[in-house]
Design a protein around this motif. Sequence first.
Motif, PDB file in Angstrom:
ATOM      1  N   LEU A 100       0.854  -1.175   0.000  1.00  0.00           N
ATOM      2  CA  LEU A 100       0.000   0.000   0.000  1.00  0.00           C
ATOM      3  C   LEU A 100       0.895   1.232   0.000  1.00  0.00           C
ATOM      4  N   CYS A 101       0.324   2.351  -0.412  1.00  0.00           N
ATOM      5  CA  CYS A 101       1.077   3.606  -0.407  1.00  0.00           C
ATOM      6  C   CYS A 101       1.167   4.147   1.025  1.00  0.00           C
ATOM      7  N   VAL A 102       2.364   4.565   1.388  1.00  0.00           N
ATOM      8  CA  VAL A 102       2.571   5.330   2.606  1.00  0.00           C
ATOM      9  C   VAL A 102       3.239   6.618   2.142  1.00  0.00           C
ATOM     10  N   GLY A 103       2.436   7.538   1.671  1.00  0.00           N
ATOM     11  CA  GLY A 103       2.996   8.690   0.984  1.00  0.00           C
ATOM     12  C   GLY A 103       3.830   8.188  -0.182  1.00  0.00           C
ATOM     13  N   VAL A 104       5.039   8.709  -0.303  1.00  0.00           N
ATOM     14  CA  VAL A 104       5.950   8.234  -1.354  1.00  0.00           C
ATOM     15  C   VAL A 104       7.099   7.436  -0.750  1.00  0.00           C
ATOM     16  N   ARG A 105       6.889   6.927   0.447  1.00  0.00           N
ATOM     17  CA  ARG A 105       7.914   6.121   1.095  1.00  0.00           C
ATOM     18  C   ARG A 105       7.963   4.727   0.491  1.00  0.00           C
ATOM     19  N   ASP A 106       9.076   4.034   0.740  1.00  0.00           N
ATOM     20  CA  ASP A 106       9.246   2.697   0.159  1.00  0.00           C
ATOM     21  C   ASP A 106       9.159   1.601   1.214  1.00  0.00           C
ATOM     22  N   ASP A 107       8.516   1.901   2.351  1.00  0.00           N
ATOM     23  CA  ASP A 107       8.450   0.946   3.461  1.00  0.00           C
ATOM     24  C   ASP A 107       7.769  -0.364   3.088  1.00  0.00           C
TER      25      ASP A 107
END
Length: 122
Positions: A100-107
Amino acid sequence: VQLQASGGGLVQPGGSLRLSCALSGFSLDDFAIGWYRRAPGKEREGVSCISSGGGRTYYADSVKGRFTTSRDNAKNTAYLQMNSLKHEDTAVYYCAALHLCVGVRDDTVDAWGQGTLVTVSS
């Protein structure tokens, strides 16, 4: 999951490019798709993310208003339309499949694609 980014190239400042990210092996519906870039001598940074259904998008401040991410689940392909390109947009661009998207983070990246080089130069 395999992803392949394409569409990079040489473009003049102010120009446009559209990157594509083709996914194989799985259905695109199952993933959010993120775009990231690594400029020469810099750390990788998040550029955009689009939710699995396409209803939510997120952008880095540096590209807001210039870049647009979209997806065509029927074609198993996502896109990054880049307009008003600047010298500082020069980088290798990667797409990734995320839980899922977490902003534009790559977590939450599940898989990375190979990059495509974008060079903005006159």
